[in-house]
Design an enzyme around this catalytic site. Structure first.
Site, PDB file in Angstrom:
ATOM      1  N   LYS A 158       0.834  -1.203   0.000  1.00 17.54           N
ATOM      2  CA  LYS A 158       0.000   0.000   0.000  1.00 17.54           C
ATOM      3  C   LYS A 158       0.873   1.259   0.000  1.00 17.54           C
ATOM      4  CE  LYS A 158      -2.836   2.709   3.152  1.00 17.54           C
ATOM      5  NZ  LYS A 158      -4.051   2.939   2.369  1.00 17.54           N
ATOM      6  N   SER A 178     -21.877  13.058   8.079  1.00 13.93           N
ATOM      7  CA  SER A 178     -20.538  13.535   8.427  1.00 13.93           C
ATOM      8  C   SER A 178     -20.224  14.852   7.721  1.00 13.93           C
ATOM      9  CB  SER A 178     -19.497  12.484   8.061  1.00 13.93           C
ATOM     10  OG  SER A 178     -19.595  12.141   6.712  1.00 13.93           O
ATOM     11  N   CYS A 185      -7.239  -0.627   2.175  1.00 13.65           N
ATOM     12  CA  CYS A 185      -7.429  -1.773   3.067  1.00 13.65           C
ATOM     13  C   CYS A 185      -8.479  -1.419   4.103  1.00 13.65           C
ATOM     14  CB  CYS A 185      -6.133  -2.094   3.798  1.00 13.65           C
ATOM     15  SG  CYS A 185      -4.804  -2.516   2.684  1.00 13.65           S
ATOM     16  N   TRP A 190     -19.762  -5.485   7.768  1.00  9.34           N
ATOM     17  CA  TRP A 190     -18.405  -4.928   7.732  1.00  9.34           C
ATOM     18  C   TRP A 190     -17.552  -5.421   8.897  1.00  9.34           C
ATOM     19  CZ3 TRP A 190     -19.834   0.735   5.876  1.00  9.34           C
ATOM     20  CH2 TRP A 190     -20.087   0.685   4.488  1.00  9.34           C
ATOM     21  N   GLU A 199     -24.812  -5.305   0.112  1.00  5.75           N
ATOM     22  CA  GLU A 199     -23.583  -6.115   0.041  1.00  5.75           C
ATOM     23  C   GLU A 199     -23.739  -7.502   0.620  1.00  5.75           C
ATOM     24  OE1 GLU A 199     -20.102  -4.405   1.761  1.00  5.75           O
ATOM     25  OE2 GLU A 199     -20.350  -2.561   0.603  1.00  5.75           O
ATOM     26  N   CYS A 255     -25.828   3.678   0.361  1.00 11.80           N
ATOM     27  CA  CYS A 255     -24.850   4.281  -0.555  1.00 11.80           C
ATOM     28  C   CYS A 255     -24.908   3.693  -1.951  1.00 11.80           C
ATOM     29  CB  CYS A 255     -23.439   4.038  -0.064  1.00 11.80           C
ATOM     30  SG  CYS A 255     -23.111   4.746   1.507  1.00 11.80           S
ATOM     31  N   HIS A 271     -18.326  12.208  -4.132  1.00 16.03           N
ATOM     32  CA  HIS A 271     -17.068  11.521  -4.450  1.00 16.03           C
ATOM     33  C   HIS A 271     -16.175  12.404  -5.307  1.00 16.03           C
ATOM     34  CE1 HIS A 271     -18.700   7.955  -2.701  1.00 16.03           C
ATOM     35  NE2 HIS A 271     -19.776   8.062  -3.448  1.00 16.03           N
TER      36      HIS A 271
HETATM   37  N1  GLN Z   1     -23.673   8.895   8.197  1.00 13.43           N
HETATM   38  C1  GLN Z   1     -22.537   8.446   7.455  1.00 13.43           C
HETATM   39  C2  GLN Z   1     -21.747   9.643   6.962  1.00 13.43           C
HETATM   40  O1  GLN Z   1     -22.309  10.617   6.650  1.00 13.43           O
HETATM   41  C3  GLN Z   1     -22.954   7.602   6.281  1.00 13.43           C
HETATM   42  C4  GLN Z   1     -21.767   7.070   5.532  1.00 13.43           C
HETATM   43  C5  GLN Z   1     -22.094   5.974   4.584  1.00 13.43           C
HETATM   44  O2  GLN Z   1     -23.243   5.713   4.323  1.00 13.43           O
HETATM   45  N2  GLN Z   1     -21.100   5.330   4.045  1.00 13.43           N
HETATM   46  O3  GLN Z   1     -20.540   9.604   6.849  1.00 13.43           O
HETATM   47 ZN    ZN Z   2     -23.528   6.701   1.894  1.00 14.73          ZN
END
Ligand code: GLN
Ligand code: ZN
Length: 758
Positions: free
Chosen positions: A19, A437, A520, A565, A609, A647, A698
């Site tokens: 990495k 976030s 990772c 996860w 997933e 997501c 993104h």
């Molecule tokens: N509440 C999380 C954030 O805003 C959601 C992140 C996610 O769904 N991957 O970071």
């Molecule tokens: Zn998300």
């Protein structure tokens, strides 16, 4: 004598050396020579680690991804990288990441699409096909690694992605049918096998994991045809399947024209007898008896009890191995300094799994006495785990046993709830919010690191996080967002943050597993019955709410995502672990509600997933996954508004289950799909409110007001406007404030424009 072998070794390095070397190279801070030298060193080390094996994988090392390697070996390189500067490795990284080490702005191309490798958390670069795709053998990478291994005295078994799986993994970029390419693909594989034979290779492992999925007749025929063609007697082929049972493909798999078959004898244990009965007597059978998908010690005595009679029957024809490549587990448990000693005694990472394999082989070949002490120690560890009071919590087990459908049931149907919520939340049309976030700045990360190391006392840490929360709240008020969030400054990761506060979870320091390229993940280890000793988020949320009159959204990660996860238990069904998580997070939801929080979001980013490889098993998974969410969320009063976030945007095939979750509002990722994917959410199938993401988080690009108005208008062609929310695609933690503020300003302006036009 049962031979032992391995299907693949983690390549990222015990300390993620690959990495760091890749990232340095990509930044232009090291030369290609330095990178390739580090890679050769890693390969050598990894082969040394596997020196006890009779056959060692070669060609499993990759700078980025083994499927992308295969595309290059087969000369299937997207036309967009042709004629660009640099050499093959430059082009390789261009396809992987959109640019190579030394590309500046304009020589960027778009990266290959990335998607999940079967049901793992590893992502591969999707091969691209058109009617014009031509293959041409480019064996250099593989041959060089083979020569390198042979020079080091390694008993090399080259590993290839099989031709049919290769086609299956790829995507047509036009209206052609990728199966039509098989005809011209096979000679290239044949040529490669001949070259390997010339190099003195006896066995080649050829992976066809699609045999554990549901295959149409065309794909089954393609497999037959492929191995009729490739069976030229030059090398012996070990056809490897893994990640599940063969089921209806069993007879096809055992009869393919190869010399050996590897099956996953962990997930497919109950099928092994049938495989043995059906396998032609001249074929080798490799049983994957060590779980390559988890971090638990194998119960060696139990495996031997089962395996010894098989070994007696099959004699030389039996090989043993991990169930799949060890790519999906961390490298070395011995690196762990901080893990609790008892929990550590229950675990095995890649190196320990290979040791287990050696022990099994000695026990089979020389008798259990030859490894009596190791077997006794293993038994002690297995017993200690089984009996541990840290694993077994009778209260939690009783609570799961007492679950009834009523627990997952809201008081009233959505239509009645939403009326009450709208009245008391006082929300405008097209309400605006964010996903949780806000930017995780360098200062935030540093403070957390210092706090963890004990360099920052708790009071100072809390005050610093509160200052971040206050900042996020002020910015959101200035932006005039409608439903605010506290910004998640105190969270390192949306799963780890909760795992750390739940009983039944442990954390490794070095348990990294490759997710894609240099990325990772370090999944937490769910080892015991789950309970919540204390509230986890209430104080932060309450603090945030105290700073504003606008509704503050409580922010939680849902049980299914936490489960998917994590490394999970192998001693109880996933569903049971999920229900335990659901009960724990339900308590948090109810505590938030009690603390006056009126809107609570429960993220289920990883719900999709978890879908099993076979569609016939989807419903069973969706039943317990959705029930777990309902248990978590639905104990609240009608007035409390439940949001969930996912997501992704492909819901067509699971929309009924998503609707069943009965969240009042769902926010999803849609900005890049022009809202077409919203077609799944027509009114009959999905009656509740929806926030289709209008801001692609993104990308560093700042979306304009007009772009976002247009996206919502497109959404409104599919969903009644009164059910639409306006929000970004996902959380903003990876962005900078300088990007976030103008983007959200435009987003709020877009909502206002829509309201004015309504
Ligand atoms: N509440 C999380 C954030 O805003 C959601 C992140 C996610 O769904 N991957 O970071
Ligand atoms: Zn998300």
């Amino acid at each position: 004598m049962a031979k032992i072998h391995n299907l693949g070794f983690p390549r990222i390095g015990a300390n993620r050396e690959l990495k760091f070397a890749l990232e340095k190279y990509w930044k232009g801070e090291s030369t290609q020579g330095e990178l390739t030298e580090l890679a050769a060193g890693l390969r050598q080390k990894h082969w040394q680690h596997q020196s006890a094996l009779d056959l060692t994988p070669v060609g499993d090392f990759s700078f980025y991804d083994q499927v992308l390697d295969t595309s290059f070996t087969l000369g299937n390189i997207p036309a967009r990288v042709e004629g660009l500067a640099g050499d093959e490795l430059d082009n390789y990284f261009r396809v992987a990441r959109g640019r190579s080490a030394h590309d500046s702005g304009c020589s960027c191309v778009h990266a290959g699409e990335m998607t999940k490798w079967f049901d793992t958390n590893y992502h591969y670069i999707v091969p691209e096909f058109t009617a014009d795709t031509r293959f041409e053998l480019n064996p250099q990478r593989l041959l060089a690694q083979l020569e390198e291994a042979q020079a080091q005295g390694v008993a090399a078994k080259p590993i290839l992605v099989g031709p049919v799986t290769y086609l299956w993994l790829g995507k047509e970029k036009d209206s052609s049918n990728k199966l039509d390419l098989l005809e011209q693909l096979l000679p290239v594989y044949a040529q490669l096998l001949s070259l390997l034979a010339e190099k003195g290779v006896e066995w080649v492992q050829i992976d066809e994991p699609i045999l554990v999925t549901e295959l149409s007749a065309e794909w089954q025929q393609a497999l037959e045809k492929a191995y009729q063609t490739l069976n030229q007697g030059k090398v012996k082929l070990l056809l490897a399947t893994y990640f599940g049972e063969l089921k209806e493909n069993l007879s096809l798999a055992v009869n393919l024209q190869v010399q050996g078959l590897h099956v996953d004898a962990v997930r497919g244990r109950k099928e092994v007898d049938a495989v043995i009965a059906a396998l032609p007597a001249d074929k080798t059978l490799s049983l994957g008896v060590i779980n390559g998908r988890n971090i638990w010690k194998t119960d060696l005595n139990a495996v031997l009890n089962w395996l010894e009679p098989i070994a007696r029957d099959l004699g030389e024809r039996l090989w043993i191995a991990p169930s799949c490549s060890l790519l999906h587990v961390p490298v070395d448990l011995n690196s762990e300094q901080k893990l609790d000693a008892e929990i550590k005694s229950w675990l095995a990472f890649a190196l320990q799994k290979l040791d287990e394999l050696s022990v099994l082989s000695r026990a089979l070949n020389e008798g259990r006495e030859s490894v009596a002490q190791v077997l006794a120690d293993n038994q002690a560890a297995i017993d200690s785990r089984r009996q541990s009071t840290r694993v077994n919590n009778p209260d939690v087990q009783a609570a799961v046993a007492a679950i009834t459908p009523a627990l997952g049931q809201r008081q009233h149907p959505y239509a009645e709830r939403i009326a009450r919520q709208t009245a008391h939340l006082n929300l405008p049309a097209f309400p605006t919010t964010t996903i949780g976030s806000f930017p995780q700045t360098a200062e935030i990360r540093q403070a957390r690191l210092k706090f963890k190391k004990g360099e920052l006392d708790q009071d100072t840490y809390i005050r610093q996080m509160q200052a971040e929360i206050a900042h996020a709240v002020r910015e959101q008020e200035a932006l005039e967002l409608d439903v605010l969030v506290h910004g998640e400054a105190e969270r390192n990761d949306m799963v780890e943050y909760f795992g750390e506060q739940l009983d039944g979870y442990a954390f490794s320091q070095f348990g990294w597993v490759q997710s894609y390229g240099s990325r990772c993940v370090k999944p937490p280890i769910l080892f015991g019955d789950i309970s919540r000793p204390n509230a986890m988020t209430v104080a932060w949320t309450q603090y945030a709410q105290s700073l504003t009159d606008k509704p503050m959204k409580g922010m939680l990660t849902g049980p299914v995502t936490i489960l998917n996860w994590s490394f999970v238990r192998d001693d109880q069904p996933r569903a049971v672990s999920c229900y335990q998580l659901a009960l724990a997070i339900r308590e948090e939801v109810l505590d938030l509600e009690k603390a006056g929080v009126k809107v609570i979001q429960i993220d289920e980013a990883a719900l999709r997933e978890g879908l099993p490889l076979r569609q016939s098993e989807w419903q069973e998974y969706l039943n317990w996954a959705v029930e777990s969410f309902r248990i978590t969320a639905n104990g609240v009063a009608d007035e409390t508004q439940i949001h969930t976030h996912m997501c992704y945007s492909e819901f067509n095939d699971i929309i009924a289950s998503i609707a069943d979750m009965d969240a009042d509002v769902i926010t999803i990722e849609t900005s890049r799909s022009d809202m077409e994917l919203l077609d799944a959410f027509d009114h009959f199938r999905y009656p509740n409110e929806i926030g289709p993401g209008v801001y692609d988080i993104h990308s560093p690009n700042i979306p304009t007001e007009a772009q976002m108005v247009k996206l919502i208008q497109l959404a409104a062609q599919r969903i009644p406007a009164e059910r639409l929310w306006v929000n970004p695609d996902c959380g903003l933690k990876t962005r900078q404030w300088a990007e976030v503020l103008p983007a959200l300003k435009n987003m709020v302006a877009a909502a206002k424009t829509l309201r004015a036009n309504a």
